[in-house]
Design a protein around this motif. Sequence first.
Motif, PDB file in Angstrom:
ATOM      1  N   VAL A  63       0.859  -1.277  -0.011  1.00  8.71           N
ATOM      2  CA  VAL A  63       0.016   0.030   0.017  1.00  8.71           C
ATOM      3  C   VAL A  63       0.976   1.088  -0.145  1.00  8.71           C
ATOM      4  O   VAL A  63       2.070   1.151   0.370  1.00  8.71           O
ATOM      5  N   GLU A  64       0.247   2.403  -0.457  1.00  8.85           N
ATOM      6  CA  GLU A  64       0.908   3.614  -0.210  1.00  8.85           C
ATOM      7  C   GLU A  64       0.378   4.332   0.644  1.00  8.85           C
ATOM      8  O   GLU A  64      -0.845   4.679   0.715  1.00  8.85           O
ATOM      9  N   ARG A  65       1.094   4.928   1.518  1.00  8.16           N
ATOM     10  CA  ARG A  65       0.651   5.433   2.740  1.00  8.16           C
ATOM     11  C   ARG A  65       1.325   6.835   3.025  1.00  8.16           C
ATOM     12  O   ARG A  65       2.703   6.900   3.268  1.00  8.16           O
ATOM     13  N   ARG A  66       0.853   7.918   2.893  1.00  7.66           N
ATOM     14  CA  ARG A  66       1.471   9.345   2.812  1.00  7.66           C
ATOM     15  C   ARG A  66       2.897   9.289   1.949  1.00  7.66           C
ATOM     16  O   ARG A  66       3.733   9.899   2.509  1.00  7.66           O
ATOM     17  N   GLY A  67       2.751   8.753   0.758  1.00 11.51           N
ATOM     18  CA  GLY A  67       3.859   8.774  -0.256  1.00 11.51           C
ATOM     19  C   GLY A  67       4.672   7.757  -0.036  1.00 11.51           C
ATOM     20  O   GLY A  67       5.723   7.515  -0.822  1.00 11.51           O
TER      21      GLY A  67
END
Length: 426
Positions: A237-241
Amino acid sequence: METVLLFIVGILVVVVGLVLSIGLHEIGHLVPAKRFGVKVGQYMIGFGPTIWSRRKGETEYGFKAIPLGGYISMSGMFPPQKTAEVGVDAVESRGRTSTTSLFGTLTQDAREASAETVSAGEEERTFYRLAVPKRIVIMLGGPVMNLLIAIVLFGVVLCGFGTQQLSTTVGSVSECVLPATSTATSCPAGATRAPGAAAGLTAGDKILSIDGTRITSWNQSTRIIQKASGKSLSFVVERRGQKTTLAVTPIKTLPYVTDANGNVVTDSAGKKETEQVGFVGIGSAYERVQQPVSAVLPAVGSNIAGVATLIVHLPERLVNVGQAVFGGGTREANGPVSVVGVGIMAGQIASTDSVPIVDRVSYLVSLLASLNIALFVFNLVPLMPLDGGHVAGAIIEGCAGSSPSCSGVAIRVRSISRRPCRSPWP
């Protein structure tokens, strides 16, 4: 106070939009009528007393008190009756045809009112003297204008604002797992923690891949999860970039099976059916996605089909509405809605604080687009005094004058209505 003002603004948007749509509808009649030389005495928006008007050339343009319709007054809209017919519905009296039926009376009144619009020496500028194709063009001008307005407005909604769609971003994460029969709104003590929350998934995570498979839609991720009950899956996943990898193990659940309409499926014994699927406990966030231009016409066509279906079943639906209002029943959600009801809907959506302003504006524009589709379809109904009735009459007359096979149709129409086949209008 702000909510009340927004409610009023929503209603005003629909009222102004409806008035403009009606005005453009009548322009759709006016322009070809003038182009073909028909004398147009009035162009009016609304009904009732005139509140403002101005004459330009031979045409009076104005607004009336009730903005729920409009009209243009063309010279000789209905042809005069050449000869008096002696029979069941008409007898000759003092040189004027009098009638013994309500329909006959209305027919004669319409002919007389139409005759009053024909000025001496301008008989050639009457509507009924035009060739059939020209009459059809004039009468279709209004509905076609509404169709064009609807296409433009749907284009604004679909290509400009876009539509809400499921995204690949996590919008919600369940804290625990509850059985399908549970009505609890919070996690009770001892409840099993949901796999998504246990693995560390949070709202706002954008799912990039699952077990090495690149995720391009939420439905794709759902299918993978449902087939992997008890199996550990690698979520990227992508989380805050930043990319983060999480191990998520869907648990086995037995939800009810539902059909395409969302209704629970039952077996032959009446028992609700269940199916075994993997469950993680996450929901998708919605995002607004602009659609291609190619999506506009299918959306318009779908809307036209829906309105046409509503009109076909209108008598039945009106009965249901009456039963709901006077019999204490529940009104059907997809039943007919009056103009007042549409205005209330617009006011409610405009004053709903929980809905983003972009969504509210998009809804109001789509509502106006749907109103124009309704005007388009309704005016094509082949009944007088609607535009479709005039078109049908012109087609019958033109067909009767050019084809022996159609003459039989015209003769049958005459025998039923007791009117000359050359005059398909009241």
